[in-house]
Design a protein around this motif. Structure first.
Motif, short mmCIF file in Angstrom:
data_model
loop_
_atom_site.label_atom_id
_atom_site.label_comp_id
_atom_site.label_asym_id
_atom_site.label_seq_id
_atom_site.Cartn_x
_atom_site.Cartn_y
_atom_site.Cartn_z
N TYR A 9 -2.52 0.81 -0.78
CA TYR A 9 -1.24 0.96 -1.46
C TYR A 9 -0.08 0.52 -0.57
N MET A 10 -0.21 0.72 0.73
CA MET A 10 0.83 0.26 1.65
C MET A 10 0.94 -1.27 1.60
N PHE A 11 -0.21 -1.95 1.68
CA PHE A 11 -0.18 -3.41 1.59
C PHE A 11 0.30 -3.88 0.22
N ALA A 12 -0.09 -3.18 -0.84
CA ALA A 12 0.34 -3.56 -2.18
C ALA A 12 1.86 -3.44 -2.32
N VAL A 13 2.43 -2.37 -1.78
CA VAL A 13 3.89 -2.20 -1.84
C VAL A 13 4.58 -3.28 -1.01
N VAL A 14 4.03 -3.60 0.16
CA VAL A 14 4.63 -4.66 0.99
C VAL A 14 4.61 -5.98 0.24
N VAL A 15 3.50 -6.31 -0.40
CA VAL A 15 3.40 -7.57 -1.14
C VAL A 15 4.37 -7.60 -2.31
N ILE A 16 4.43 -6.53 -3.08
CA ILE A 16 5.30 -6.52 -4.27
C ILE A 16 6.77 -6.55 -3.88
N VAL A 17 7.16 -5.73 -2.92
CA VAL A 17 8.58 -5.68 -2.52
C VAL A 17 9.01 -7.00 -1.88
N SER A 18 8.16 -7.55 -1.01
CA SER A 18 8.55 -8.81 -0.37
C SER A 18 8.53 -9.98 -1.36
N ALA A 19 7.62 -9.94 -2.34
CA ALA A 19 7.63 -10.98 -3.37
C ALA A 19 8.89 -10.89 -4.23
N MET A 20 9.33 -9.66 -4.49
CA MET A 20 10.60 -9.52 -5.21
C MET A 20 11.76 -10.02 -4.36
#
Length: 167
Positions: A9-20
């Motif tokens: 979930y930490m990596f998923a949040v990093v990917v989603i927030v940085s993609a945004m």
């Protein structure tokens, strides 16, 4: 919560927030640095999937090559002025259409996610490195294709250098 799930979930949040951050940033350099974190987050997800070769390739190719190329391109073209990204009525229309399409896709994906019967099972998977298998395959069964790809890349590199040196 298990440590594995927390890291996922930490990596998923990093990917989603940085993609945004890539999409919504007004400055190109901020978008490029957000893309850096997106690539690193994806490499982390690949590691969690036991695809260590793909993770290292992600870092070497995308972070080491593509992102550096984008950053140099942005740095070399910062003197270009007078370029409007969105303007007037067309910009508002495109934003409205994009928001409607994004909302429809999000609703569709949410409905599909809720209606699918996901199969889960407890499996004891022995964690091992994939690089040995990939290396063995590259240098035995796929040796000819590996050499052809290497020669093709060498020819492309020499051709690009020759074209760049022309006056």
């Amino acid at each position: 919560m298990v440590l594995f799930e927390f890291v996922f979930y930490m990596f998923a949040v990093v990917v989603i927030v940085s993609a945004m951050g890539v999409v919504f940033s007004k400055k190109m350099m901020y978008s490029a640095f957000s893309l850096l974190f997106t690539f690193f987050g994806m490499a982390g997800l690949y590691v969690l999937l036991n695809a260590d070769f793909v993770a290292v390739t992600q870092i070497m190719v995308y972070v080491g090559g593509i992102l550096v190329l984008i950053v140099f391109g942005v740095m070399l073209t910062t003197k270009i002025t007078g370029v409007e990204v969105k303007s007037g009525m067309i910009g508002k229309f495109q934003l409205t259409v994009g928001a409607i399409v994004a909302t429809c896709v999000a609703i569709f994906l949410s409905v599909m996610y809720m209606n699918v019967d996901w199969m889960t099972s407890k499996m004891n998977i022995e964690v091992s490195s994939t690089t040995g298998f990939i290396g063995f395959g590259l240098f035995t069964e796929y040796l000819l294709a590996f050499f052809v790809a290497a020669i093709l890349l060498l020819i492309a590199f020499i051709g690009a250098a020759k074209i760049a040196r022309r006056k």
